[in-house]
Design a protein around this motif. Sequence first.
Motif, PDB file in Angstrom:
ATOM      1  N   ARG A  74      40.218  45.626  36.323  1.00 58.72           N
ATOM      2  CA  ARG A  74      41.368  44.973  36.966  1.00 58.72           C
ATOM      3  C   ARG A  74      42.524  45.932  37.220  1.00 58.72           C
ATOM      4  N   HIS A  75      42.593  47.027  36.461  1.00 59.37           N
ATOM      5  CA  HIS A  75      43.710  47.961  36.581  1.00 59.37           C
ATOM      6  C   HIS A  75      43.398  49.171  37.466  1.00 59.37           C
ATOM      7  N   HIS A  76      42.111  49.460  37.700  1.00 56.18           N
ATOM      8  CA  HIS A  76      41.730  50.647  38.470  1.00 56.18           C
ATOM      9  C   HIS A  76      41.175  50.330  39.851  1.00 56.18           C
ATOM     10  N   ASN A  77      41.169  49.057  40.225  1.00 52.12           N
ATOM     11  CA  ASN A  77      40.617  48.669  41.519  1.00 52.12           C
ATOM     12  C   ASN A  77      41.610  47.776  42.254  1.00 52.12           C
ATOM     13  N   THR A  78      41.357  47.585  43.517  1.00 53.07           N
ATOM     14  CA  THR A  78      42.262  46.797  44.355  1.00 53.07           C
ATOM     15  C   THR A  78      42.161  45.309  44.039  1.00 53.07           C
ATOM     16  N   ALA A  79      43.172  44.585  44.467  1.00 50.55           N
ATOM     17  CA  ALA A  79      43.167  43.129  44.320  1.00 50.55           C
ATOM     18  C   ALA A  79      42.002  42.520  45.083  1.00 50.55           C
ATOM     19  N   SER A  80      41.639  43.099  46.214  1.00 51.25           N
ATOM     20  CA  SER A  80      40.511  42.569  46.989  1.00 51.25           C
ATOM     21  C   SER A  80      39.186  42.792  46.264  1.00 51.25           C
ATOM     22  N   ALA A  81      39.047  43.896  45.538  1.00 48.83           N
ATOM     23  CA  ALA A  81      37.823  44.128  44.754  1.00 48.83           C
ATOM     24  C   ALA A  81      37.715  43.103  43.631  1.00 48.83           C
ATOM     25  N   LEU A  82      38.836  42.810  42.984  1.00 46.58           N
ATOM     26  CA  LEU A  82      38.847  41.796  41.930  1.00 46.58           C
ATOM     27  C   LEU A  82      38.538  40.420  42.509  1.00 46.58           C
ATOM     28  N   ALA A  83      39.128  40.106  43.642  1.00 40.23           N
ATOM     29  CA  ALA A  83      38.878  38.816  44.282  1.00 40.23           C
ATOM     30  C   ALA A  83      37.415  38.666  44.678  1.00 40.23           C
ATOM     31  N   ALA A  84      36.796  39.737  45.141  1.00 37.63           N
ATOM     32  CA  ALA A  84      35.385  39.685  45.514  1.00 37.63           C
ATOM     33  C   ALA A  84      34.510  39.365  44.310  1.00 37.63           C
ATOM     34  N   ILE A  85      34.823  39.973  43.182  1.00 36.03           N
ATOM     35  CA  ILE A  85      34.061  39.715  41.954  1.00 36.03           C
ATOM     36  C   ILE A  85      34.271  38.285  41.473  1.00 36.03           C
ATOM     37  N   THR A  86      35.511  37.861  41.376  1.00 44.43           N
ATOM     38  CA  THR A  86      35.789  36.531  40.823  1.00 44.43           C
ATOM     39  C   THR A  86      35.297  35.414  41.730  1.00 44.43           C
ATOM     40  N   SER A  87      35.357  35.602  43.041  1.00 40.62           N
ATOM     41  CA  SER A  87      34.853  34.555  43.934  1.00 40.62           C
ATOM     42  C   SER A  87      33.333  34.472  43.868  1.00 40.62           C
ATOM     43  N   MET A  88      32.699  35.598  43.690  1.00 42.00           N
ATOM     44  CA  MET A  88      31.239  35.630  43.622  1.00 42.00           C
ATOM     45  C   MET A  88      30.705  35.059  42.309  1.00 42.00           C
ATOM     46  N   THR A  89      31.457  35.213  41.242  1.00 41.11           N
ATOM     47  CA  THR A  89      30.978  34.772  39.934  1.00 41.11           C
ATOM     48  C   THR A  89      31.411  33.361  39.569  1.00 41.11           C
ATOM     49  N   SER A  90      32.411  32.828  40.261  1.00 35.45           N
ATOM     50  CA  SER A  90      32.912  31.488  39.949  1.00 35.45           C
ATOM     51  C   SER A  90      31.803  30.450  40.058  1.00 35.45           C
ATOM     52  N   PRO A  91      31.664  29.534  39.133  1.00 36.46           N
ATOM     53  CA  PRO A  91      32.540  29.193  38.009  1.00 36.46           C
ATOM     54  C   PRO A  91      32.125  29.857  36.698  1.00 36.46           C
TER      55      PRO A  91
END
Length: 129
Positions: A74-91
């Motif tokens: 979360r600290h070494h990557n962009t907000a879009s990279a984090l969003a891609a991970i969290t949207s793909m893994t939800s829920p």
Amino acid sequence: MIKTGILNPQLNSLLSRVRHTNTLVIADRGFPFWPGLETVDLSLVDDVPRVVDVLRAIQMNWVVGRIWMAEEFRHHNTASALAAITSMTSPIPICWESHVDFKKRVPSAIGLIRTGDTTQYANMILESA
């Protein structure tokens, strides 16, 4: 002959041996080698495949109950990279922890899948539901 889904026989073999609450690591290209841990190396060139590509393929026929990732992602990557991970893994819940604690979980995994991913701290530990 397999016509759809995961075509790699070594990966199919590894996935078929994972049982309820067992864990599996999907790692980036720079993740350390773990002696004694079965490794399926899918890396081809930089970013082929990526961790998310492997996760997407696995999720078609494999139930993930929980995911661990390094807090440093979360600290070494962009907000879009984090969003891609969290949207793909939800829920599915992601348990964020230091990369040091993350690596302590690795030896108890059934196996490790190495990718060509160059994203910093993109490694995941999946727990089978």
